[in-house]
Design an enzyme around this catalytic site. Structure first.
Site, mmCIF file in Angstrom:
data_model
loop_
_atom_site.group_PDB
_atom_site.id
_atom_site.type_symbol
_atom_site.label_atom_id
_atom_site.label_comp_id
_atom_site.label_asym_id
_atom_site.label_seq_id
_atom_site.Cartn_x
_atom_site.Cartn_y
_atom_site.Cartn_z
ATOM 1 N N CYS A 117 4.517 51.256 48.113
ATOM 2 C CA CYS A 117 4.548 52.457 48.967
ATOM 3 C C CYS A 117 4.658 52.128 50.454
ATOM 4 C CB CYS A 117 3.315 53.307 48.720
ATOM 5 S SG CYS A 117 3.150 53.727 46.995
ATOM 6 N N HIS A 257 1.832 58.262 54.441
ATOM 7 C CA HIS A 257 2.313 58.144 53.064
ATOM 8 C C HIS A 257 1.661 59.255 52.243
ATOM 9 C CE1 HIS A 257 3.175 56.781 49.133
ATOM 10 N NE2 HIS A 257 1.990 56.280 48.885
ATOM 11 N N ASN A 287 3.809 61.835 44.892
ATOM 12 C CA ASN A 287 3.919 60.529 45.541
ATOM 13 C C ASN A 287 5.237 59.870 45.117
ATOM 14 O OD1 ASN A 287 3.704 57.855 46.288
ATOM 15 N ND2 ASN A 287 1.587 57.617 45.613
#
Ligand code: ACO
Length: 330
Positions: A117, A257, A287
């Protein structure tokens, strides 16, 4: 302290989200969960799912074409393509090479960055290095993830969190004061097993036993990831701000994020940035790993939330364990 002069700037952005929407209500039919639980614990209402025959390279190419059109850049002008992905189409060759072929960017070097990520900021920093060293004039940075291909759809703790999507930016040498003011990347391999795919590589190759126990799919120690995320995002946020010679008061928009609404709120709280200056789209996309930040950047621009001269702050964490932060002047 004065901000450093940026070496590179983002000239244009693009994103691609598959059309197919998977709602929490649909997930209720797959695993023992509820819309209320998912929304309350994560902030996610729905996520996008790519078609079975579409891979990370194709999603990334769609986002990249938009960014390249907006930047008036032809495929042949790109010198380097850096693709952040945790969901490569194949283990060999890289997704970046597939994407290069799809774009027809025949004069570029292309490679993948594996930082989960945090990958977009890692890739952006790599692009900055190529340009600053004079090895490239135009870089394409793409973050693309087909998370639906690596989550275990029988594991309620993980399958509700992720979605598919891609974001892309065209990067070139900064000409004025706009651009990447600072970036900070870190990792800690001792924490690899917090979030990983235990098998399917060369150490534990794919076989019938692996398929049977599903150990080629994502496994996560959710609570530990949560704690590490809060800690590492705070550190990354502080470091990038300090390197940029700025304080949180100078930041017009925080782009964290998008992993979990409570994790999104943590760096905002830490840096005392009010929530109306924090970009959030986790409710719609879940996500999308490395793609969350460039997708959010592209949407924020489209929504008019970023003006010329604004300072933006992106903060990420992910498997590895990795964490990263970047400060930009738009
Ligand atoms: N639906 C219903 N119940 C669930 C679900 C679900 N989808 N998932 C877990 N539960 C249950 C658990 O089994 C547990 O039940 P028990 O008490 O009977 O054992 C209960 O809910 C509480 O579980 P916790 O794990 O303690 O719940 P928590 O509040 O920590 O939330 C979550 C779980 C959402 C996973 C949270 O820990 C989290 O967000 N962690 C970070 C995850 C993350 O961000 N991952 C990606 C980061 S890196 C990257 O982006 C690739």
């Amino acid at each position: 302290m004065k901000s450093p002069k940026p070496l590179v700037e983002i000239v244009a952005t693009g994103r691609y989200l598959p059309d197919r929407v998977l709602t929490n209500f649909e997930l209720q039919k797959l695993v023992d969960t509820s819309d209320a639980w998912i929304r309350e614990r994560t902030g996610i209402r729905e996520r996008r799912i790519a078609p079975p025959d579409m891979g990370a390279a194709e999603m990334g190419a769609r986002a990249a074409r938009i960014a390249m059109d907006r930047a008036w850049v032809h495929p042949g002008e790109i010198d380097v393509i850096v693709v952040a992905t945790a969901t490569p189409d194949r283990l060999l060759p890289s997704t970046a090479c597939d994407l290069q072929a799809l774009l027809g960017a025949g004069n570029a070097a292309a490679y993948d960055v594996s930082a989960a990520c945090s990958g977009f900021i890692y890739a952006l920093q790599a692009a900055e290095g190529h340009i600053a060293a004079g090895r490239a004039e135009i870089a394409l940075v793409v973050a693309t993830e087909k998370m639906s291909g690596i989550v275990d759809w029988t594991d309620r703790q993980t399958c509700v969190l992720f979605g598919d999507g891609a974001g892309a930016v065209v990067v070139r040498k900064a000409t004025e004061s706009s651009g990447l003011l600072s970036s900070y990347i870190r990792s800690d391999g001792n924490l690899a097993e917090l979030l990983w795919r235990p098998a399917g590589g060369v150490r534990v190759p794919m076989d019938a036993a692996v398929l049977d126990d599903r150990s080629h799919l994502v496994r996560m120690a959710g609570r530990e990831v949560f704690k590490s995320a809060v800690r590492s995002m705070a550190e990354a946020a502080d470091q990038a701000l300090m390197k940029a010679g700025l304080t949180s008061e100078d930041i017009a928009l925080l782009i964290p994020h998008q992993a979990n609404m409570r994790i999104i709120e943590a760096p905002a709280k830490h840096t005392s940035i009010p929530l109306d200056k924090v970009f959030v789209n986790i409710d719609r996309y879940g996500n999308t790993s490395s793609a969350t930040i460039p997708i959010a950047l592209d949407e924020a621009l489209e929504q008019g939330r970023i003006r010329r001269g604004d300072r933006l702050h992106a903060v990420a964490f992910g498997a590895g364990y990795t964490w990263a932060s970047a400060v930009l002047r738009w």
